[in-house]
Write a protein that holds these residues in place. Structure first.
Motif, mmCIF file in Angstrom:
data_model
loop_
_atom_site.group_PDB
_atom_site.id
_atom_site.type_symbol
_atom_site.label_atom_id
_atom_site.label_comp_id
_atom_site.label_asym_id
_atom_site.label_seq_id
_atom_site.Cartn_x
_atom_site.Cartn_y
_atom_site.Cartn_z
ATOM 1 N N LEU A 63 0.736 -1.120 -0.041
ATOM 2 C CA LEU A 63 -0.067 0.081 0.140
ATOM 3 C C LEU A 63 0.863 1.157 0.027
ATOM 4 C CD1 LEU A 63 -2.951 -1.002 2.491
ATOM 5 C CD2 LEU A 63 -2.691 -1.356 -0.086
ATOM 6 N N HIS A 66 2.470 1.709 -3.185
ATOM 7 C CA HIS A 66 1.493 2.181 -4.307
ATOM 8 C C HIS A 66 1.289 3.947 -4.045
ATOM 9 C CE1 HIS A 66 -1.877 2.940 -6.918
ATOM 10 N NE2 HIS A 66 -2.651 3.330 -6.059
ATOM 11 N N MET A 67 1.167 4.325 -2.876
ATOM 12 C CA MET A 67 0.940 5.601 -2.686
ATOM 13 C C MET A 67 2.307 6.343 -3.034
ATOM 14 S SD MET A 67 -2.108 6.149 -2.165
ATOM 15 C CE MET A 67 -1.598 8.035 -2.097
ATOM 16 N N SER A 108 -5.718 -1.147 -2.203
ATOM 17 C CA SER A 108 -5.598 0.179 -1.589
ATOM 18 C C SER A 108 -6.756 0.581 -0.913
ATOM 19 C CB SER A 108 -4.965 1.141 -2.658
ATOM 20 O OG SER A 108 -3.560 0.894 -2.909
ATOM 21 N N ILE A 123 -0.402 5.330 5.809
ATOM 22 C CA ILE A 123 -1.350 5.225 4.540
ATOM 23 C C ILE A 123 -2.216 6.525 4.254
ATOM 24 C CG2 ILE A 123 -2.628 3.913 2.874
ATOM 25 C CD1 ILE A 123 0.319 2.926 3.474
ATOM 26 N N ARG A 127 -2.298 9.544 1.475
ATOM 27 C CA ARG A 127 -3.488 9.733 0.635
ATOM 28 C C ARG A 127 -3.941 11.202 0.968
ATOM 29 N NH1 ARG A 127 -6.941 4.377 0.486
ATOM 30 N NH2 ARG A 127 -8.598 5.737 -0.204
#
Length: 194
Positions: A63, A66-67, A108, A123, A127
């Protein structure tokens, strides 16, 4: 602990992450065991711990990766100066970036609930950084009279949800090209803020 014959950290580590991503997306985090991941990679279960301390760390790394990739890609793009062009650019960027990573996008959103509170906080912060970039575009547009949005935060969340939703139905080679989808979504986003 000795490394499994034929394994190499630069090769096996990424294979572990790829297998975990695929399995988590197909079956869900809770249903996947470290033994299944090891089998998918072709190593013994104990060998996985050379690459990750545990399944929670593996999910968090996926996760966060990805971010981090999303934020890095956004920073690497040259953004136009005016808010309307920025919003169009954001719309197209978001769709293009996420369509290339359907499994990462899926976990995600669907596996956030399986993070420990500390990992979730990290996370969530990443975001918020991404959401803040869109909210800043909307705020500037509202301040300059280009956009008419009563609440920039709600509008930000609604736009991101709408754009990310493309991943649930879009298939390459389908009725519409990616560019056509981006154009249609840009038209909907533009109408939502003007």
């Amino acid at each position: 602990m000795a490394r499994t014959a034929g394994s190499h950290s630069g090769i096996t580590g990424p294979r572990v992450r790829e297998a975990a991503l695929r399995l988590f997306a197909q079956h869900g985090f809770a249903a996947v065991s470290m033994r299944q991941i090891a089998k998918e990679v072709g190593v013994q279960a104990g060998a996985l711990y050379n690459y990750t301390p545990d399944k929670q760390s593996l999910l968090f790394d996926l996760l966060k990766g990805h971010m981090d990739d999303l934020l890095t890609a956004r920073q690497a793009v040259s953004w136009p100066p005016d808010p309307e062009a920025q919003l169009e650019h954001f719309t197209r960027f978001h769709i293009a970036f996420h369509l290339e990573r359907p499994e990462a996008v899926f976990i995600s959103y669907m596996e956030l609930r399986n993070l420990t509170p500390d990992n979730f906080a990290v996370i969530e912060d990443l975001r918020r950084r991404y959401e803040s970039a869109l909210e800043a575009i909307l705020q500037t547009g509202r301040d300059t009279g280009v956009f008419q949005v009563p609440d920039t935060k709600i509008t930000t969340l609604a736009i991101i949800a709408m754009l990310t939703g493309v991943n649930t139905w879009y298939r390459s080679g389908g009725r519409l090209s990616q560019h056509e989808v981006e154009t249609i979504y840009w038209d909907m986003v533009r109408k939502a803020v003007t």
